[in-house]
Design an enzyme around this catalytic site. Structure first.
Site, PDB file in Angstrom:
ATOM      1  N   VAL A 159       0.938  -1.388  -0.054  1.00  0.00           N
ATOM      2  CA  VAL A 159      -0.044   0.033   0.104  1.00  0.00           C
ATOM      3  C   VAL A 159       0.790   1.212   0.002  1.00  0.00           C
ATOM      4  CG1 VAL A 159      -1.759   1.275   1.027  1.00  0.00           C
ATOM      5  CG2 VAL A 159      -1.818  -1.405   1.103  1.00  0.00           C
ATOM      6  N   ASP A 184      -1.464   2.374  -5.239  1.00  0.00           N
ATOM      7  CA  ASP A 184      -0.911   3.771  -5.072  1.00  0.00           C
ATOM      8  C   ASP A 184      -2.023   4.631  -5.849  1.00  0.00           C
ATOM      9  OD1 ASP A 184       0.420   5.860  -4.215  1.00  0.00           O
ATOM     10  OD2 ASP A 184       2.421   4.790  -4.398  1.00  0.00           O
ATOM     11  N   ASP A 208      -7.366   5.004  -3.289  1.00  0.00           N
ATOM     12  CA  ASP A 208      -7.202   5.763  -2.283  1.00  0.00           C
ATOM     13  C   ASP A 208      -7.272   4.964  -1.149  1.00  0.00           C
ATOM     14  OD1 ASP A 208      -7.355   7.848  -0.144  1.00  0.00           O
ATOM     15  OD2 ASP A 208      -8.880   9.214  -1.162  1.00  0.00           O
ATOM     16  N   LYS A 222       5.140   0.635   3.926  1.00  0.00           N
ATOM     17  CA  LYS A 222       6.324   1.071   4.051  1.00  0.00           C
ATOM     18  C   LYS A 222       6.568   2.406   3.914  1.00  0.00           C
ATOM     19  CE  LYS A 222      11.157   0.997   2.380  1.00  0.00           C
ATOM     20  NZ  LYS A 222      11.137   2.427   2.366  1.00  0.00           N
ATOM     21  N   HIS A 226       3.947   7.023   8.992  1.00  0.00           N
ATOM     22  CA  HIS A 226       4.781   8.256   9.706  1.00  0.00           C
ATOM     23  C   HIS A 226       4.344   9.484   8.956  1.00  0.00           C
ATOM     24  CE1 HIS A 226       8.792   8.568   7.076  1.00  0.00           C
ATOM     25  NE2 HIS A 226       7.635   8.208   6.334  1.00  0.00           N
TER      26      HIS A 226
END
Length: 324
Positions: A159, A184, A208, A222, A226
């Site tokens: 993802v 993506d 999305d 990955k 964050h």
């Protein structure tokens, strides 16, 4: 660094470590003022980026150093253009407001809501960002593909896969995987160019991740969570939770604050990356407790954290494993 990379000065200097050229000749190639370019190259030579050669017959003669040779690598150049570019450095101008409010104040500095908004309105910068992220991925794919136990899964979905570099390595490493899905946004997937002998198990899907994702036994995130605050990260995980096949897992490949064994340099890297995430996109690096707290807003819990023993560099070397 940004200007040198943008003008491709290292390439104009010459293709190998023995190349020598004058600032005047380089200026003609890159379309710069000879005097101003000399001053820039002289200044960076003092810092070790180039080697200025004292010649009684010529002035402004330069050669390569190991640092300038790095800029001959297109991937390193892309990283330099991304990390030193206006989308990044201008965003830091509103750091004081971000610290006072606890929220990303990128818009006050740039006029864009956040870095994602900047990229949406600057397609060339979005392409450079994609390439620079891919260059970082290249340095960690082998480690991460071997670190995770992917042989237990039939369908693996990356993802936010960008060019699918990590997923391709996983498929090479685990021939028992039946299908690999690179997921993506259309603006990313539609610009991808793949090798002629592409693994037939590899496919691409646009969409999305706040809305829906393809069904899979394992989702890879990955360097994705964050980029987002807790509310948005929980929304992403809840999207995955609705489509995850029974018994499936989520592999989060993000740094984890406070893991044992980090060097001082690694701790510094993660700490400043955390500040960068706040300033650019209202994101954050997380500790084990942060991941536990985040999961309380989702159907998941942290099963374990897989830690590689190879932690002598700055590349990702751990996976946070989530299960229902």
């Amino acid at each position: 660094m940004y200007v040198l990379a943008k003008l491709d000065v290292a390439k104009a200097l010459g293709p190998n470590e023995d190349s020598i050229n004058t600032a005047e000749a380089i200026a003609k190639v890159v379309g710069a003022d000879p005097s101003a370019l000399y001053r820039l190259m002289h200044s960076t030579a003092v810092e070790g980026l180039f080697r200025e050669i004292i010649d009684d017959t010529k002035t402004g003669v330069f050669g390569h150093t190991p640092l300038s040779m790095e800029l001959l690598d297109p991937l390193t150049r892309d990283q330099t253009l991304c990390f030193c570019g206006p989308g990044f450095y201008r965003g830091w101008e509103s750091l004081e407001e971000s610290i006072k409010t606890g929220k990303c104040q990128y818009q006050k500095a740039t006029g864009y809501v956040d870095y994602w908004d900047f990229l949406t309105k600057h397609p060339d910068d979005e392409y450079i960002f994609k390439r620079s992220m891919s260059s970082i991925t290249i340095n960690s794919v082998k480690r991460l593909s071997e670190l995770g136990d992917f042989k237990q899964f039939n369908v693996v979905c990356d993802v936010g896969a960008s060019e699918g570099i990590l997923l391709k390595e996983i498929l090479r490493t685990y021939p028992t995987i039946k299908k690999g899905i690179a997921f993506d946004r259309p603006t990313v997937i539609n610009k991808n160019v793949h090798e002629a002998n592409l693994d037939p198990r590899f496919s691409e899907v646009t969409g999305d991740f706040f809305v829906s994702v393809p069904a899979a036994d394992c989702y890879i995130l990955k360097s994705i969570l964050h980029d987002w605050n807790d509310e948005s990260s929980a929304a992403i995980l809840n999207t995955l939770g609705r489509s995850l096949n029974p018994g499936g897992k989520v592999y989060i490949m993000d740094y984890v604050i406070g893991l044992p064994g980090y060097t001082a340099a690694q701790e510094s890297h993660i700490a400043w990356l955390d500040m960068h995430m706040l300033q650019m996109v209202d994101g954050k690096e997380r500790s084990k407790k942060d991941f536990d707290d985040l999961c309380k807003k989702t159907p998941f819990h942290v099963e374990n954290i897989i830690i590689s023993q190879l932690k002598a560099d700055m590349w990702l070397s751990n996976i946070v494993v989530l299960t229902k």
